[in-house]
Write an enzyme that holds these catalytic residues in place. Structure first.
Site, PDB file in Angstrom:
ATOM      1  N   ARG A   1      55.014  28.373 106.553  1.00  0.00           N
ATOM      2  CA  ARG A   1      55.862  27.441 107.299  1.00  0.00           C
ATOM      3  C   ARG A   1      56.204  28.015 108.669  1.00  0.00           C
ATOM      4  O   ARG A   1      56.238  27.287 109.665  1.00  0.00           O
ATOM      5  CB  ARG A   1      57.132  27.135 106.488  1.00  0.00           C
ATOM      6  CG  ARG A   1      57.863  25.874 106.941  1.00  0.00           C
ATOM      7  CD  ARG A   1      58.909  26.149 107.996  1.00  0.00           C
ATOM      8  NE  ARG A   1      59.813  27.194 107.560  1.00  0.00           N
ATOM      9  CZ  ARG A   1      60.242  28.178 108.345  1.00  0.00           C
ATOM     10  NH1 ARG A   1      59.895  28.251 109.595  1.00  0.00           N
ATOM     11  NH2 ARG A   1      61.032  29.133 107.846  1.00  0.00           N
TER      12      ARG A   1
ATOM     13  N   LEU B   1      60.671  35.308 123.119  1.00  0.00           N
ATOM     14  CA  LEU B   1      62.042  35.275 123.635  1.00  0.00           C
ATOM     15  C   LEU B   1      62.763  36.579 123.266  1.00  0.00           C
ATOM     16  O   LEU B   1      63.238  37.302 124.132  1.00  0.00           O
ATOM     17  CB  LEU B   1      62.803  34.068 123.067  1.00  0.00           C
ATOM     18  CG  LEU B   1      64.285  33.980 123.474  1.00  0.00           C
ATOM     19  CD1 LEU B   1      64.417  33.717 124.964  1.00  0.00           C
ATOM     20  CD2 LEU B   1      65.003  32.874 122.673  1.00  0.00           C
TER      21      LEU B   1
ATOM     22  N   GLU C   1      63.822  40.294 122.297  1.00  0.00           N
ATOM     23  CA  GLU C   1      63.386  41.600 122.781  1.00  0.00           C
ATOM     24  C   GLU C   1      63.999  42.681 121.889  1.00  0.00           C
ATOM     25  O   GLU C   1      64.921  42.400 121.116  1.00  0.00           O
ATOM     26  CB  GLU C   1      63.849  41.786 124.228  1.00  0.00           C
ATOM     27  CG  GLU C   1      63.231  40.736 125.148  1.00  0.00           C
ATOM     28  CD  GLU C   1      63.491  40.996 126.624  1.00  0.00           C
ATOM     29  OE1 GLU C   1      64.239  41.951 126.934  1.00  0.00           O
ATOM     30  OE2 GLU C   1      62.934  40.243 127.440  1.00  0.00           O
TER      31      GLU C   1
ATOM     32  N   GLY D   1      68.505  40.207 120.829  1.00  0.00           N
ATOM     33  CA  GLY D   1      68.200  39.340 119.692  1.00  0.00           C
ATOM     34  C   GLY D   1      69.084  38.118 119.725  1.00  0.00           C
ATOM     35  O   GLY D   1      68.735  37.098 120.318  1.00  0.00           O
TER      36      GLY D   1
ATOM     37  N   CYS E   1      63.987  24.748 122.293  1.00  0.00           N
ATOM     38  CA  CYS E   1      62.854  24.991 121.384  1.00  0.00           C
ATOM     39  C   CYS E   1      63.373  25.475 120.039  1.00  0.00           C
ATOM     40  O   CYS E   1      62.903  25.054 118.976  1.00  0.00           O
ATOM     41  CB  CYS E   1      61.921  26.049 121.942  1.00  0.00           C
ATOM     42  SG  CYS E   1      61.274  25.683 123.567  1.00  0.00           S
ATOM     43  N   LEU E   2      64.354  26.398 120.105  1.00  0.00           N
ATOM     44  CA  LEU E   2      64.886  26.954 118.862  1.00  0.00           C
ATOM     45  C   LEU E   2      65.558  25.869 118.033  1.00  0.00           C
ATOM     46  O   LEU E   2      65.482  25.882 116.803  1.00  0.00           O
ATOM     47  CB  LEU E   2      65.860  28.088 119.170  1.00  0.00           C
ATOM     48  CG  LEU E   2      65.196  29.343 119.752  1.00  0.00           C
ATOM     49  CD1 LEU E   2      66.243  30.339 120.207  1.00  0.00           C
ATOM     50  CD2 LEU E   2      64.274  29.997 118.721  1.00  0.00           C
TER      51      LEU E   2
ATOM     52  N   GLU F   1      65.792  32.933 114.065  1.00  0.00           N
ATOM     53  CA  GLU F   1      66.186  31.598 114.544  1.00  0.00           C
ATOM     54  C   GLU F   1      67.698  31.400 114.462  1.00  0.00           C
ATOM     55  O   GLU F   1      68.180  30.359 114.037  1.00  0.00           O
ATOM     56  CB  GLU F   1      65.483  30.506 113.730  1.00  0.00           C
ATOM     57  CG  GLU F   1      63.979  30.599 113.772  1.00  0.00           C
ATOM     58  CD  GLU F   1      63.401  29.933 114.986  1.00  0.00           C
ATOM     59  OE1 GLU F   1      64.154  29.250 115.722  1.00  0.00           O
ATOM     60  OE2 GLU F   1      62.197  30.098 115.222  1.00  0.00           O
TER      61      GLU F   1
ATOM     62  N   THR G   1      70.963  34.106 113.524  1.00  0.00           N
ATOM     63  CA  THR G   1      71.371  34.718 112.260  1.00  0.00           C
ATOM     64  C   THR G   1      72.432  33.838 111.600  1.00  0.00           C
ATOM     65  O   THR G   1      73.066  33.006 112.245  1.00  0.00           O
ATOM     66  CB  THR G   1      72.005  36.109 112.505  1.00  0.00           C
ATOM     67  OG1 THR G   1      73.183  35.926 113.305  1.00  0.00           O
ATOM     68  CG2 THR G   1      71.038  37.045 113.232  1.00  0.00           C
TER      69      THR G   1
ATOM     70  N   PHE H   1      81.975  34.812 120.462  1.00  0.00           N
ATOM     71  CA  PHE H   1      80.977  35.819 120.866  1.00  0.00           C
ATOM     72  C   PHE H   1      80.745  35.850 122.367  1.00  0.00           C
ATOM     73  O   PHE H   1      79.716  36.272 122.831  1.00  0.00           O
ATOM     74  CB  PHE H   1      79.661  35.615 120.107  1.00  0.00           C
ATOM     75  CG  PHE H   1      79.146  34.208 120.116  1.00  0.00           C
ATOM     76  CD1 PHE H   1      78.477  33.701 121.221  1.00  0.00           C
ATOM     77  CD2 PHE H   1      79.330  33.389 119.009  1.00  0.00           C
ATOM     78  CE1 PHE H   1      77.999  32.404 121.211  1.00  0.00           C
ATOM     79  CE2 PHE H   1      78.855  32.086 118.995  1.00  0.00           C
ATOM     80  CZ  PHE H   1      78.188  31.589 120.109  1.00  0.00           C
TER      81      PHE H   1
END
Lengths: 258, 394
Positions: free
Chosen positions: B100, B141, B143, B147, B248-249, B373, B375, B393
């Protein structure tokens, strides 16, 4: 080549379904699926049509319901479908089914009729041959391999011990076994296009049958009783006393597999 | 009472009859993917998992059906609705999260930005080949040090005349080592921009990451971009800023919230079958109350997850789905699937630790799915922000 493929929507074999206790008929849910064995007929039809720039028309006699199964065959690539959906047809026996399908196929015109060998819900196994007789063409049955010849079709006909090579000129009828070809997956584009493909819905009357010529009224065959499948009985256990293989060989001979 | 013949036995897997919420077309797409997974994935996936491998030819087979970029319109894509895309993800992940993931990355992370932000020439050049599976894409994306906080990325694209020159390192890139093209996000003087990078461009290297104990039937790589020189038209013209990669995510996460339900469902089905067959103390273990409790919890989680997925899918299709709602689905469905897989593993006892059964494979895979994608923690804070108005955050 104009190819007519007979298909049937049946209750999903993976989910429970009921039999009517009085009529003994399958209580057909609204959502039915394409009989798995029909996918082989559709695939053979599509391959022959692709090789001859022909067309594939599906023929099905059943309450149309959600048409999910028909759309699956259209999604594989068939061009159109003709459905005979008429409450007068309820209770029809195999011969009436064949008469109705044959009338619809003749009305549309054909060079080749393709069917599976038998449906997975009714298992009468006589409709293909009856259609061939009614539309007056030779029948090539139980094909495990199909090839086009000059003006005809040649098949390997599955037999108990192997196969016979049989051929006939067109027009003809062909019944195919499961495994004759590998049916393709419907593509998503095909699935999206399927709902735009024509589905003609006919009644028995459209095909020239009066109410008393079809359905329960005309059935020469009745289902007298139905019984649940008996629970599987325990198998025979062969104790190996050093010569167990002889007993196994004897058993295999008894069921005629060796 | 009518007499009843039950050839398939009871089917407890769609307890809420969620099937009735789907139309013919959606069911047919779902059934087609389920069949494909049954034919091509399930017989082989334990071996792929053990050997850390995903056959590249699977891409063309999936492309032939229309799985790649299936919810995009035009350019060889099938153009299905979002619910169908989600259902396909469920079935693929009932096979394996790695399979998937391949489809998510190809369709939602590599094709989607080209489709949404690319020029007409870029779409014509890349999308048809990617839809057919001849061209494999990846998405750069994350690195090593960026993250959950992608804005901290160090990869930089600078202008040199008309050209762009990119330097940097991307990490944990699904499909990296088998990709023909990478969509790489980099800092520029204008903000973060996306670049279409053919992987045979000088200075581009993909190093596969080994010793994974999760998503083993999936290629994960590091991408090193060392002075990668690209023509001016390699940049995606349609977006500047983090909203590019984040959109996109969102697409990919939408697929994951459906997908995770598949992994959970497969684990539950394996546990239910096993519990009814495994006899201890003279009875199937399914007859013990502790096991029944586990099975019911699993069944409820799987059905609830599917119901949530279909609801969010309908919102996606009518254009009302928010990023926060996707976070809700991704957070909850993946967490539930992981709990289901762990419970399934316990029901299967020692057999549950082998690849003869799918449960530990799903369990280990979901340890990645709960992290990638977004956490579980970040999605929780997205929802915390949404309900309190206070970002935790920033």
């Amino acid at each position: 080549m104009r190819i007519a493929v007979c298909v049937k929507q049946i209750p999903d074999p993976a989910t429970p379904y009921d039999l009517d206790p009085v009529t003994h008929r399958v209580v057909r849910p609204n959502d039915q699926v394409l009989d798995d064995t029909d996918r082989f007929g559709v695939e053979v039809g599509l391959q022959l049509a692709e090789a001859s720039e022909g067309t594939v028309t599906l023929f099905s006699m059943s309450p149309s319901g959600s048409l999910q199964g028909i759309r699956q065959a259209l999604a594989m690539g068939a061009d159109k479908a003709v459905i005979i959906d008429d409450e007068n047809l309820a209770g029809s026996d195999a011969l009436t089914t064949s008469r109705v399908l044959a009338a619809a196929i003749e009305r549309e015109g054909f060079d080749l009729v393709i069917a599976g060998t038998e449906s997975t819900d009714g298992y009468t196994g006589v409709v293909p041959q009856q259609i061939a007789e009614l539309v007056d063409v030779p029948s090539l049955t139980f094909a495990r391999k199909v090839e086009v010849t000059d003006g005809g079709i040649r098949i390997e006909q599955q037999t108990a011990g192997g196969y016979d090579v049989v051929e006939a000129p067109l027009p003809a009828l062909l019944s195919v076994t499961s495994g004759v070809v590998e049916p393709r997956y419907p593509t998503f584009k095909g699935i999206m296009q399927a709902k735009k493909k024509p589905i003609d819905t006919l009644t028995a009357e459209d095909l020239g049958f009066s109410a008393d010529q079809v359905g329960e009224a005309a059935a020469g065959q009745t289902i007298t009783s139905v019984e649940p499948i008996p629970a599987r009985e325990a198998g025979e256990i062969v104790e190996d006393d050093g010569e167990g293989y002889l007993k196994i060989v004897a058993l295999l001979e008894q069921v005629k597999v060796i | 009472m009518s007499s009843t013949i039950r050839p398939g036995g009871e089917t407890p897997n769609d307890f809420l009859q969620i099937d009735s919420l789907l139309d013919d077309e959606e069911r047919l797409i779902r059934d087609t993917v389920r069949e494909f997974v049954g034919d091509r994935v399930l017989p082989n996936v334990a071996e792929w998992f053990e050997s850390g491998y995903l056959p590249k030819e699977l891409a063309r087979e999936m492309g032939a059906i229309g799985l790649l970029g299936m919810h995009l319109d035009g350019y060889g894509c099938a153009g299905t609705n979002a619910v169908s895309y989600g259902l396909a993800c469920t079935e693929l992940e009932a096979g394996d999260s790695g399979v998937r993931s391949f489809v998510s990355v190809q369709g939602s992370l590599a094709m989607y930005p080209i489709w949404a932000f690319g020029s007409e020439e870029q779409k014509q050049q890349w999308l048809p080949g990617m839809a057919s599976g001849e061209i494999i894409g990846c998405f750069g994306l994350t690195e090593p040090d960026a993250g959950s906080d992608p804005g901290a990325m160090r990869t930089r694209a600078r202008r040199d005349g008309d050209d762009w020159v990119i330097d940097g390192t991307k990490m944990w890139i699904t499909n990296g080592g088998i990709a023909d093209v990478a969509v790489v996000w980099a800092q520029t003087d204008e903000g973060i921009r996306g670049f279409i990078v053919p992987t045979d461009t000088p200075g581009f290297t993909a190093n596969d990451i080994h010793h994974k104990l999760s998503l083993r039937a999936s290629i994960t790589s590091e991408l090193v971009l060392d002075g990668v020189r690209l023509p001016a038209d390699a940049a995606l013209p349609g977006v500047v800023g983090l909203k590019g990669p984040l959109s996109c995510l969102n697409e990919a996460r939408f697929g994951i919230l459906f997908g995770a339900v598949g992994a959970g469902r497969a684990s539950y089905e394996a546990a239910l079958t096993y519990a009814k067959e495994r006899v201890q103390f003279g009875h199937p273990i399914a007859s013990y109350q502790l096991t029944q409790r586990k099975l019911v919890e699993m069944m409820v989680k799987v059905n609830k997850g599917m119901l949530l997925s279909v609801h969010l899918g309908r919102k996606h299709d009518d254009g009302t789905l928010t990023a926060e709602q996707i976070s809700f689905g991704k957070m909850e469905n993946v967490r539930d699937a992981l709990e289901v897989a762990r419970e399934a593993r316990s029901i299967l006892g020692a057999n549950g630790i082998t690849l003869d059964y799918p449960v530990i494979r799903h369990m280990n895979n979901l340890e990645s799915v709960i992290t990638y994608e977004g956490t579980n923690e970040v999605h929780t804070l997205v929802l915390g922000h949404a309900i309190t108005g206070i970002p935790a955050f920033n």
